[in-house]
Design an enzyme around this catalytic site. Structure first.
Site, short mmCIF file in Angstrom:
data_model
loop_
_atom_site.label_atom_id
_atom_site.label_comp_id
_atom_site.label_asym_id
_atom_site.label_seq_id
_atom_site.Cartn_x
_atom_site.Cartn_y
_atom_site.Cartn_z
N ASP A 1 14.98 6.80 -2.63
CA ASP A 1 15.11 7.21 -1.25
C ASP A 1 16.61 7.41 -1.00
O ASP A 1 17.43 6.86 -1.72
CB ASP A 1 14.54 6.10 -0.36
N ASP B 1 14.01 1.61 1.09
CA ASP B 1 14.32 0.52 2.01
C ASP B 1 13.54 0.58 3.32
O ASP B 1 13.42 -0.41 4.01
CB ASP B 1 15.82 0.56 2.36
N ASP C 1 9.22 4.34 3.57
CA ASP C 1 9.11 4.28 2.11
C ASP C 1 7.97 3.38 1.65
O ASP C 1 7.64 3.36 0.46
CB ASP C 1 10.41 3.74 1.49
#
Ligand code: ADP
Ligand code: MG
Length: 658
Positions: A324, A522, A526
């Protein structure tokens, strides 16, 4: 006040058994027949009681209660068989070595476990709380609630997760993040329960109840971890159980066979006992947990928490890493770089934006709140806030419905985000957040975030240790993704932007067709991808609770290089497990061959068998020393709450390819 642990007890018993053996040996050498016999007899009784009785008792208990055949029982049976055929001294040697190896194992595994348990002793008992009348009272830390203000004196442990309200100073976070350098804190920065305030006097506002503080989450993770066993661990249990029964039956058959082949029953029983020892799978069964426990504990000390040995084994196999962007590859400490309020009232616009973002956990929201605080503005109260992960938020103020989010969200709301006054914001490669009421846009802000200082080195290290593909997945605009990606050495095809949470899941699934995928993230957005990936890795201390829940690994440090270290540690663990199994099986084949076809004496079988077991345990313990936090090589500690330095330009050789 130290309690007498199981490993202390097994050590004491094995020393006692050793003394008994010495006594028995002395008896054998003593020239005076009468007392000599007594001495030897007493010594042997001590050995059999101290070395054999506890193990035999435990093994019988297991058999009775859980219907499992403990391997220890094989040793005790072999020793008794030796005594029956007039070789009690050799049986005694077996018991002494067996109990010494057991004590060593208990100590070694206990050490690995203790490193994890030490986490739990970090929580301080009491806290100094400011009361409304300006006074300070010492209260039990468990009574703290979010909103309380506590005072940290120098040297005090932080009693709860919170943010600094006043004062500044260094905090030692080593026991949570593994970071050895003190981290300096100023108003607005987060502090974690269990860390140590070094020099300053700080006022801290408690932000999380004790039960969901970072350290409480860690403890939960670790307890869950101990319950979750690795597949290879389960295999060695399963195998050990079947195999123990087979060895038992095999020994009986061998006894019959040796009798049939012409041995007297003494000789046949002796040889059967030798076989029993030679073929016992102690080394095989201990080889996996010895390695896994050591690795889990080494990782925990470096701030990388695995939810069990299974996660460790999967990480070792990961060939693709998907990252991410926001808060993972970047610091997540965005700054506001531009503001365009369409009615010209910048303060009023920001106060409204701050109101709707007040309840969001997103990094964007935190950046907006910081800006408002710095300007001394008061956020407008906004209610009924709903988050749309990957897009934005909706809510309601005194006037009516409101929304804040990206351009796609604006068009979902029927608004057009292409006003010329937004051009300065949208042309720069920053994240842009619009605020609107229905189809009417009130204004926009742009934000910029920087890559983590440790990201380039981490990506290079991953590639070096055999990761074949590294990609970036973000919900942010393509322009931002390309800017950050370029700074980190990603090639354009490896950069995926404008992704909704479900898009990340689909992308992870697609990558999964070509090998194990690790996803590192995080945010709330996600969580689904973390759960879908073969192995999910959450940014622990700065990340959201949902992400940590969904993941298999939590990275408590901000230093991404730890991830690369953890990957290397996982691969090393897998290698050591393979070595251990090869060693254990090899030693067993040699000993069994010796017992069946050559006249392998019992003591030699004992030494070979126990020696192999000890070797396997020691080999596993090497992992305890695998440094996840190498002071020399790790990037210098970055205060997790201060912006990290921008990454140096990527070297071509270190650049991840698509
Ligand atoms: P990433 O995948 O990079 O972590 P997200 O999926 O969380 O990013 O967010 C994608 C985009 O959605 C953001 O860049 C932002 O434009 C918008 N967004 C998400 N959450 C919020 C929020 N709380 N406030 C405003 N915009 C948001
Ligand atoms: Mg994120």
């Amino acid at each position: 006040m130290k309690s007498f642990s199981r490993s202390d007890l097994s050590l004491a018993l094995s020393i006692l058994a050793g003394l008994g053996l010495a006594l028995a040996a002395a008896g054998l050498w003593l020239p005076v027949p009468g007392p000599a016999g007594w001495l030897a007899g007493a010594g042997l009784v001590i050995v059999y009681l101290a070395g054999g009785l506890p193990a035999g008792w435990r093994a019988l208990g297991e058999l009775w209660q859980r219907r499992v055949l403990d391997i220890d029982l094989l040793m005790v049976v072999a020793a008794i068989a030796a005594a029956l055929v007039g070789a009690p001294f050799e049986g005694a040697v077996l018991l002494v070595l067996f109990s010494a190896a057991g004590a060593l194992e208990d100590r070694a595994l206990g050490r690995a476990r203790r490193a994890i348990e030490a986490l739990m002793s970090l929580r301080p008992e009491t806290a100094l709380r400011r009361s409304g009348d300006g006074g300070v009272r010492e209260i039990p830390a468990a009574d703290l609630v979010p909103g309380d203000v506590v005072i940290l004196r120098p040297g005090a442990r932080v009693p709860a997760d919170g943010t600094v309200r006043q004062g500044s100073g260094g905090i030692d976070e080593a026991n949570i993040t593994g970071e050895s350098m003190p981290v300096s804190k100023a108003p607005g920065d987060a502090v974690f329960e269990g860390t140590v305030n070094l020099d300053g006097v700080l006022d801290v506002t408690v932000t999380r109840a004790l039960s969901d503080s970072t350290i409480a989450r860690m403890i939960r993770l670790v307890t869950e971890a101990q319950a979750a066993r690795a597949p290879s661990e389960r295999f060695s249990d399963w195998f050990g159980q079947r195999y123990t029964i087979a060895v038992m039956l095999g020994a009986v058959l061998a006894f019959a066979g040796f009798c049939w082949a012409g041995h007297d029953w003494h000789g046949a029983l002796y040889k059967a006992a030798t076989l029993l020892v030679a073929a016992s799978p102690c080394a095989i069964v201990i080889s996996v947990p010895a390695a896994i426990l050591s690795a889990l504990s080494a990782a925990a000390r470096g701030g990388v928490l695995f939810k069990g040995g299974g996660a460790l084994e999967t990480l070792a196999r990961a060939e693709t890493f998907a990252f991410d962007k926001t808060g993972t590859l970047t610091t997540g400490r965005a700054r506001i770089t531009g503001i365009a309020s369409l009615d010209g009232d910048e303060a009023g616009f920001l106060a409204l934006l701050g109101g709707i973002e007040a309840q969001s956990e997103h990094h964007i929201a935190a950046a907006i709140r910081r800006e408002i605080e710095e300007r001394g503005l008061q956020p407008v109260p906004v209610e009924d806030v709903t988050a749309f992960p990957g897009k934005g938020l909706t809510g309601r103020d005194g006037i009516g419905a409101l929304w804040a989010g990206n351009a796609a969200f604006a068009s979902d709301m029927g608004a057009k985000a292409d006003d010329a006054r937004f051009r300065p914001l949208t042309d720069a490669a920053g994240t842009v957040v619009f605020l609107g009421r229905g189809a009417r846009i009130l204004g926009a802000v742009s934000l910029a975030d920087e890559p983590r200082g440790s990201a380039v080195a981490a990506l290079a290290a991953l590639r070096q240790s055999g990761v074949r593909r590294i990609v970036m997945m973000t919900g942010d605009r393509r322009a931002v993704a390309l800017r950050i990606g370029a700074a980190l050495g990603f090639r354009a095809p490896a950069i995926h932007a404008d992704m909704l949470p479900q898009d990340k899941v689909d992308a992870v699934a697609a990558l999964g067709a070509q090998g194990h995928v690790a996803f590192v993230g995080d945010g709330v957005n996600d969580a689904a991808a973390l759960a879908r990936a073969d192995i999910g890795i959450a940014m622990g201390a700065g990340g959201s609770e949902v992400a940590v829940q969904a993941a298999d690994v939590a990275l408590l440090s901000e230093d991404l290089e730890r991830l690369a270290h953890a990957h290397r540690l996982a691969r090393r663990t897998a290698r050591i497990i393979r070595q251990n199994l090869a060693l254990a099986i090899g030693a067993m084949v040699v000993l069994v061959t010796g017992g069946l076809f050559f006249d392998l004496p019992l003591p030699l079988a004992v030494i070979g068998h126990e020696g192999g077991t000890v070797l396997v345990v020691l080999n596993g313990l090497r992992l305890l020393r695998d440094p996840i936090r190498e002071p020399g090589r790790a990037a210098p500690a970055q205060p997790p709450c201060a912006p990290e330095a921008p990454a140096p330009p990527a070297l071509p050789s270190a650049a991840p390819r698509g």
